[in-house]
Design a protein around this motif. Sequence first.
Motif, PDB file in Angstrom:
ATOM      1  N   THR A 142       0.777  -1.144   0.015  1.00 27.59           N
ATOM      2  CA  THR A 142       0.095  -0.179  -0.006  1.00 27.59           C
ATOM      3  C   THR A 142       0.717   1.413  -0.189  1.00 27.59           C
ATOM      4  OG1 THR A 142      -1.809  -1.126   1.176  1.00 27.59           O
ATOM      5  CG2 THR A 142      -1.790   1.205   1.195  1.00 27.59           C
ATOM      6  N   ARG A 143       1.811   1.296   0.757  1.00 32.90           N
ATOM      7  CA  ARG A 143       2.768   2.261   0.913  1.00 32.90           C
ATOM      8  C   ARG A 143       3.327   2.576  -0.541  1.00 32.90           C
ATOM      9  NH1 ARG A 143       5.294   6.056   3.762  1.00 32.90           N
ATOM     10  NH2 ARG A 143       4.224   5.572   5.632  1.00 32.90           N
ATOM     11  N   PHE A 144       3.852   1.788  -0.931  1.00 25.42           N
ATOM     12  CA  PHE A 144       4.557   1.896  -2.443  1.00 25.42           C
ATOM     13  C   PHE A 144       3.487   2.659  -3.476  1.00 25.42           C
ATOM     14  CE2 PHE A 144       5.559   0.449  -6.939  1.00 25.42           C
ATOM     15  CZ  PHE A 144       6.738   0.922  -7.006  1.00 25.42           C
ATOM     16  N   PHE A 145       2.406   1.834  -3.595  1.00 21.03           N
ATOM     17  CA  PHE A 145       1.560   2.476  -4.745  1.00 21.03           C
ATOM     18  C   PHE A 145       0.992   3.738  -4.213  1.00 21.03           C
ATOM     19  CE2 PHE A 145       1.576  -1.998  -5.935  1.00 21.03           C
ATOM     20  CZ  PHE A 145       1.919  -1.954  -7.228  1.00 21.03           C
ATOM     21  N   PHE A 146       0.790   4.079  -3.216  1.00 21.45           N
ATOM     22  CA  PHE A 146       0.266   5.391  -2.518  1.00 21.45           C
ATOM     23  C   PHE A 146       1.317   6.263  -2.852  1.00 21.45           C
ATOM     24  CE2 PHE A 146       1.232   7.858   1.157  1.00 21.45           C
ATOM     25  CZ  PHE A 146       0.322   8.969   1.088  1.00 21.45           C
ATOM     26  N   GLY A 147       2.448   5.904  -2.280  1.00 21.92           N
ATOM     27  CA  GLY A 147       3.746   6.818  -2.499  1.00 21.92           C
ATOM     28  C   GLY A 147       4.081   7.174  -3.942  1.00 21.92           C
TER      29      GLY A 147
ATOM     30  N   SER B 256      -5.743  13.735   3.067  1.00 21.01           N
ATOM     31  CA  SER B 256      -5.661  12.374   2.917  1.00 21.01           C
ATOM     32  C   SER B 256      -4.305  11.959   2.983  1.00 21.01           C
ATOM     33  CB  SER B 256      -6.384  11.912   1.745  1.00 21.01           C
ATOM     34  OG  SER B 256      -5.885  12.491   0.652  1.00 21.01           O
ATOM     35  N   GLY B 257      -3.244  12.639   2.029  1.00 26.36           N
ATOM     36  CA  GLY B 257      -1.707  12.107   2.009  1.00 26.36           C
ATOM     37  C   GLY B 257      -1.287  12.393   3.385  1.00 26.36           C
ATOM     38  N   GLY B 258      -1.260  13.685   4.104  1.00 27.02           N
ATOM     39  CA  GLY B 258      -0.796  13.621   5.361  1.00 27.02           C
ATOM     40  C   GLY B 258      -1.085  12.498   6.426  1.00 27.02           C
ATOM     41  N   ILE B 259      -2.486  12.389   6.460  1.00 26.19           N
ATOM     42  CA  ILE B 259      -2.984  11.438   7.348  1.00 26.19           C
ATOM     43  C   ILE B 259      -2.601   9.791   7.080  1.00 26.19           C
ATOM     44  CG2 ILE B 259      -5.118  10.144   8.278  1.00 26.19           C
ATOM     45  CD1 ILE B 259      -6.404  12.790   8.094  1.00 26.19           C
ATOM     46  N   LEU B 260      -2.746   9.781   5.755  1.00 29.48           N
ATOM     47  CA  LEU B 260      -2.410   8.143   5.407  1.00 29.48           C
ATOM     48  C   LEU B 260      -0.883   7.936   5.506  1.00 29.48           C
ATOM     49  CD1 LEU B 260      -3.149   5.604   4.289  1.00 29.48           C
ATOM     50  CD2 LEU B 260      -3.046   6.797   1.890  1.00 29.48           C
TER      51      LEU B 260
END
Length: 302
Positions: free
Chosen positions: A110-115, A205-209
Motif C-alpha cells: 500500500t505504501r509503495f503504490f500510494f507513494g 488524505s496524504g498527510g494522514i495516510l
Amino acid sequence: EAVRQLATQYLTRRQDELGRRIDPEKYPRELQRVKAYLALWPSKVAAIGFDATATRFRWIASLGSCSYGILLRLNRIFASYRRWRGKPAFSLSALLTALQRPFTGSLLITRFFFGLAFAIFQTIFSLYALTKFNLTATETGYVLTYVGVLSVITQGFLVGRITAKFREDILIVACVALMAVSLVGWAIAPSVFALLVILTPTALSGGILNTLLSSTLTKAVSPQEVGGILGVSASVESATRIFAPVIGGALLQQVGTWAPGAFGAIVMVGVFAYVFVNIYNHPIVITFKEQQPIPIPVPASD
C-alpha cells in the motif's frame, strides 16, 4: 571440498546482499558455522550437483545467476546511496521477508503504490501548473506553501485526534478513497481556485495516510523489529521517487495535463480494492485497540 566452496560462496553472496562485510576476525567462525550446517544437511549439497535445471538447461541457470548478480550490484549501489544520505542501508532480503508477512506486506505494498501516486503529484505539479494555468514560479510556490501548511496542520494536530476515535484500518480505507477522488479532481480542475479547493483533501488524505502507514507498521511488529521495518518502509517510499518523475513527465508531455492525475486516481482505486480486502477488519488491527491500557481515573484532590 564441495561444502567449503558452497559455504564460501554463500557468505560472499550474503555479504553482497546485505551491503556490509563480515569482520575478518569473525569470518572463519562464520564460515565454520555455514559448513557445519551444510554438513548436517547433505541433501542440500547433493541437490546442487544433481539439479535438473542446472545440468540440462545451463542457459537458464546462467541467466538466473547473471540476474541475481545484477540485483546484488543494484542493491549495493542503492544501499551506498542511502548511507550517503544518512539513512539505513537497503536490504533486499529484509524487504522480501517483510513482504512475505501477511499484514506488514500488505502495508508495504500500500505504501509503495500510494507513494507512487503522491510522488507523481509532488514531482510533476510545477510543470503541471505552468502548462495548464501558466503560473509563474512564485505563484506555484505560493500554492505549494498552501499544501505544506495543510500537511503540517494535518500531521501535527489532526492525526492524533482522529486515530484516537477510529481504527487504523478504517482510516486507511477512507484516506485511500479520498485520495483517489482528490486526484480525479486534480486531473479535471478548470481553474486555479478549483485547484486550491481540490488540494485541501489531497493534502489531508496524504498527510494522514503517510502517518498512519508508518504508525501501523510499528504496531504490527515486535519492539526489536521497529527500526528495521521503518527502514524498509523508507526504502519502499524512496523507490517510488525513481519511477514517479519518469511516469508523470511522460504522461504530461505525451497525453496531456489531465493524465498524471488520472493515472494516480486509477492507481488509488486499485489500492482501495486491495486495502479493503487485505487490511480492512484484519485481526491484527482489531488487537491494537485491545492492547491499549485502560486509563485509570485519578481522584480529585480536596
